[in-house]
Structures are given as structure tokens and as C-alpha cells.
Design a protein around this motif. Structure first.
Motif, mmCIF file in Angstrom:
data_model
loop_
_atom_site.group_PDB
_atom_site.id
_atom_site.type_symbol
_atom_site.label_atom_id
_atom_site.label_comp_id
_atom_site.label_asym_id
_atom_site.label_seq_id
_atom_site.Cartn_x
_atom_site.Cartn_y
_atom_site.Cartn_z
ATOM 1 N N MET A 10 0.817 -1.188 0.000
ATOM 2 C CA MET A 10 0.000 0.000 0.000
ATOM 3 C C MET A 10 0.862 1.253 0.000
ATOM 4 S SD MET A 10 -3.240 0.727 0.324
ATOM 5 C CE MET A 10 -4.403 1.668 1.127
ATOM 6 N N ALA A 11 1.933 1.229 0.771
ATOM 7 C CA ALA A 11 2.833 2.373 0.846
ATOM 8 C C ALA A 11 3.513 2.586 -0.498
ATOM 9 C CB ALA A 11 3.863 2.153 1.950
ATOM 10 N N ASN A 12 3.807 1.483 -1.159
ATOM 11 C CA ASN A 12 4.440 1.572 -2.472
ATOM 12 C C ASN A 12 3.509 2.274 -3.467
ATOM 13 O OD1 ASN A 12 6.260 1.213 -4.487
ATOM 14 N ND2 ASN A 12 5.877 -0.983 -4.750
ATOM 15 N N ARG A 13 2.235 1.946 -3.428
ATOM 16 C CA ARG A 13 1.267 2.560 -4.326
ATOM 17 C C ARG A 13 1.115 4.050 -4.019
ATOM 18 N NH1 ARG A 13 -5.040 0.957 -5.177
ATOM 19 N NH2 ARG A 13 -5.320 2.258 -6.985
ATOM 20 N N ALA A 14 1.085 4.436 -2.770
ATOM 21 C CA ALA A 14 0.959 5.848 -2.383
ATOM 22 C C ALA A 14 2.184 6.622 -2.849
ATOM 23 C CB ALA A 14 0.789 5.957 -0.873
ATOM 24 N N PHE A 15 3.375 5.972 -2.760
ATOM 25 C CA PHE A 15 4.594 6.643 -3.209
ATOM 26 C C PHE A 15 4.558 6.900 -4.723
ATOM 27 C CE2 PHE A 15 8.990 6.319 -4.826
ATOM 28 C CZ PHE A 15 9.503 7.466 -4.218
ATOM 29 N N ARG A 16 4.057 5.924 -5.510
ATOM 30 C CA ARG A 16 3.967 6.097 -6.959
ATOM 31 C C ARG A 16 2.992 7.206 -7.333
ATOM 32 N NH1 ARG A 16 2.600 0.692 -9.530
ATOM 33 N NH2 ARG A 16 2.447 -0.149 -7.459
ATOM 34 N N ILE A 17 1.893 7.307 -6.621
ATOM 35 C CA ILE A 17 0.914 8.367 -6.895
ATOM 36 C C ILE A 17 1.520 9.717 -6.598
ATOM 37 C CG2 ILE A 17 -1.293 9.343 -6.144
ATOM 38 C CD1 ILE A 17 -2.293 6.461 -5.835
ATOM 39 N N LEU A 18 2.259 9.821 -5.490
ATOM 40 C CA LEU A 18 2.899 11.076 -5.117
ATOM 41 C C LEU A 18 3.946 11.467 -6.151
ATOM 42 C CD1 LEU A 18 3.237 13.271 -2.968
ATOM 43 C CD2 LEU A 18 5.031 11.847 -1.960
ATOM 44 N N LEU A 19 4.739 10.503 -6.608
ATOM 45 C CA LEU A 19 5.754 10.773 -7.620
ATOM 46 C C LEU A 19 5.109 11.221 -8.927
ATOM 47 C CD1 LEU A 19 8.788 10.662 -8.050
ATOM 48 C CD2 LEU A 19 8.526 8.338 -8.850
ATOM 49 N N PHE A 20 4.023 10.592 -9.330
ATOM 50 C CA PHE A 20 3.311 10.963 -10.551
ATOM 51 C C PHE A 20 2.754 12.377 -10.451
ATOM 52 C CE2 PHE A 20 -0.607 10.926 -13.158
ATOM 53 C CZ PHE A 20 -0.012 10.723 -14.395
ATOM 54 N N SER A 21 2.190 12.750 -9.299
ATOM 55 C CA SER A 21 1.639 14.097 -9.091
ATOM 56 C C SER A 21 2.728 15.139 -9.174
ATOM 57 C CB SER A 21 0.959 14.224 -7.739
ATOM 58 O OG SER A 21 0.171 13.130 -7.463
ATOM 59 N N ALA A 22 3.888 14.823 -8.630
ATOM 60 C CA ALA A 22 4.990 15.776 -8.672
ATOM 61 C C ALA A 22 5.474 15.978 -10.103
ATOM 62 C CB ALA A 22 6.133 15.277 -7.782
ATOM 63 N N ALA A 23 5.488 14.916 -10.880
ATOM 64 C CA ALA A 23 5.919 15.030 -12.271
ATOM 65 C C ALA A 23 4.958 15.890 -13.071
ATOM 66 C CB ALA A 23 6.033 13.651 -12.880
ATOM 67 N N LEU A 24 3.689 15.808 -12.765
ATOM 68 C CA LEU A 24 2.713 16.631 -13.467
ATOM 69 C C LEU A 24 2.821 18.092 -13.078
ATOM 70 C CD1 LEU A 24 -0.508 14.429 -13.449
ATOM 71 C CD2 LEU A 24 0.980 14.937 -15.366
ATOM 72 N N ALA A 25 3.150 18.348 -11.846
ATOM 73 C CA ALA A 25 3.211 19.723 -11.372
ATOM 74 C C ALA A 25 4.487 20.421 -11.813
ATOM 75 C CB ALA A 25 3.102 19.748 -9.851
ATOM 76 N N ALA A 26 5.570 19.694 -12.050
ATOM 77 C CA ALA A 26 6.853 20.306 -12.419
ATOM 78 C C ALA A 26 6.767 20.842 -13.834
ATOM 79 C CB ALA A 26 7.956 19.262 -12.318
ATOM 80 N N PRO A 27 7.457 21.947 -14.126
ATOM 81 C CA PRO A 27 7.460 22.476 -15.492
ATOM 82 C C PRO A 27 8.164 21.501 -16.429
ATOM 83 C CG PRO A 27 8.915 23.759 -14.087
ATOM 84 C CD PRO A 27 8.190 22.779 -13.198
ATOM 85 N N ALA A 28 7.768 21.507 -17.674
ATOM 86 C CA ALA A 28 8.275 20.549 -18.658
ATOM 87 C C ALA A 28 9.747 20.773 -18.955
ATOM 88 C CB ALA A 28 7.469 20.639 -19.939
ATOM 89 N N THR A 29 10.246 21.984 -18.867
ATOM 90 C CA THR A 29 11.641 22.267 -19.205
ATOM 91 C C THR A 29 12.561 22.216 -17.999
ATOM 92 O OG1 THR A 29 11.248 24.630 -18.918
ATOM 93 C CG2 THR A 29 10.982 23.706 -21.153
#
Length: 171
Positions: A1-20
Motif C-alpha cells: 500500500m505504501a508503495n502505491r501511495a509513493f507512486r501516486i505522489l511521484l506521478f503528481s509531482a511530475a505533473l506539477a513540475a514544469p516541462a523544461t
């Protein structure tokens, strides 16, 4: 479960970061001025001189094409024409060839085989050139039997016969 929460958090951060943000500074594209399209071609003031024509060239300004004369037609009279088609298709004609109802051929009692005859329907003004390859007609007062293709062009299909004018073409 912790592994899944970590992947969701990492994915959210990637979306929020600027593309460049991950690219080094030297890869950032900047717009640079491109030269105008027309200025990229060499300039010239006049057309280059035309090459000298070869000896076999025809001058279209003075050329007069030969006019093909229509073959002379010698009228031989007229009368009733009929046609023959499906029932005789594929049978042997009097000159030995197979009858083709789709060809422009005809049967005449006396004209030599191979003679070209211009058949004209005076009512419609339509005319066809047929080649004599058979003997006939042997029915009533008819003067010529044309193939189904010729009868279609002349407009004889509906009634099955009609008055025509004949002329032999000189070859």
C-alpha cells in the motif's frame, strides 16, 4: 500500500513540475531570425539567352498540319435494313470468320467481302461504317443486315428494321 501511495505522489509531482525543468540550459530553444524566402535565391535581371534550336525542330508558327481527307463515298442507293445479333453470335459467316454482334459488320447480297459501307439513317442523321463479312439478307425486300452494334448506333434496335441510305467508301 505504501508503495502505491509513493507512486501516486511521484506521478503528481511530475505533473506539477514544469516541462523544461529537467533540460539543461543549452537545450532551451530560442527563436532566431530566418532570412526571407525570396532573398535565399540568386537574383537575375534578365532571362538567359535561349538555346539554338536543333535541325529537326518544327516551327509551330509556320507549320500547317496535313488535313486528312475523308474517304470518298459512292452512293449505292437505299432500302430497308435489319439487324442480326444474339442468335447468330459466334456462328461462322460466309467469309469464314466468326460473327461478332459487337463488331461493326454487315451482310450484303453482292458487295465483295471487306468492302466498307457507310450506312446512314436519314430519320436520325446517324451514320456508321460497317465492313461486309457475310451474305444476306434473305428476307423480304431488305438490302442489308447490320450487326447489333451497328443497329444500336443507327437507332434500329427498337423497331428491328428501318430505312437507310448506303454508300461504298473508296479505300
Amino acid at each position: 500500500m505504501a508503495n502505491r501511495a509513493f507512486r501516486i505522489l511521484l506521478f503528481s509531482a511530475a505533473l506539477a513540475a514544469p516541462a523544461t525543468a529537467a533540460l539543461p540550459q543549452e537545450h532551451v530553444h530560442t527563436a532566431r531570425a530566418l532570412p526571407a524566402f525570396e532573398s535565399s535565391f540568386a537574383r537575375f535581371e534578365a532571362l538567359p539567352p535561349a538555346p539554338e534550336p536543333a535541325g529537326h525542330v518544327v516551327d509551330l508558327e509556320t507549320f500547317e498540319p496535313p488535313v486528312e481527307a475523308m474517304p470518298a463515298a459512292r452512293p449505292i442507293g437505299g432500302g430497308v435494313a435489319s439487324y442480326y445479333g444474339r442468335r447468330f453470335h459466334g456462328r461462322q459467316t460466309a467469309n469464314g470468320e466468326r460473327f461478332d454482334m459487337h463488331a461493326m459488320t454487315a451482310a450484303h447480297r453482292t458487295l465483295p467481302f471487306g468492302t466498307l459501307v457507310e450506312v446512314t439513317n436519314p430519320v436520325t442523321g446517324k451514320r456508321v461504317t460497317v465492313r461486309i463479312n457475310d451474305r444476306g439478307p434473305f428476307h423480304g425486300g431488305r438490302v442489308i443486315d447490320v450487326s447489333r452494334a451497328a443497329a444500336t448506333e443507327l437507332g434500329l434496335i427498337r423497331r428491328g428494321h428501318g430505312h437507310v441510305e448506303l454508300a461504298v467508301l473508296d479505300q
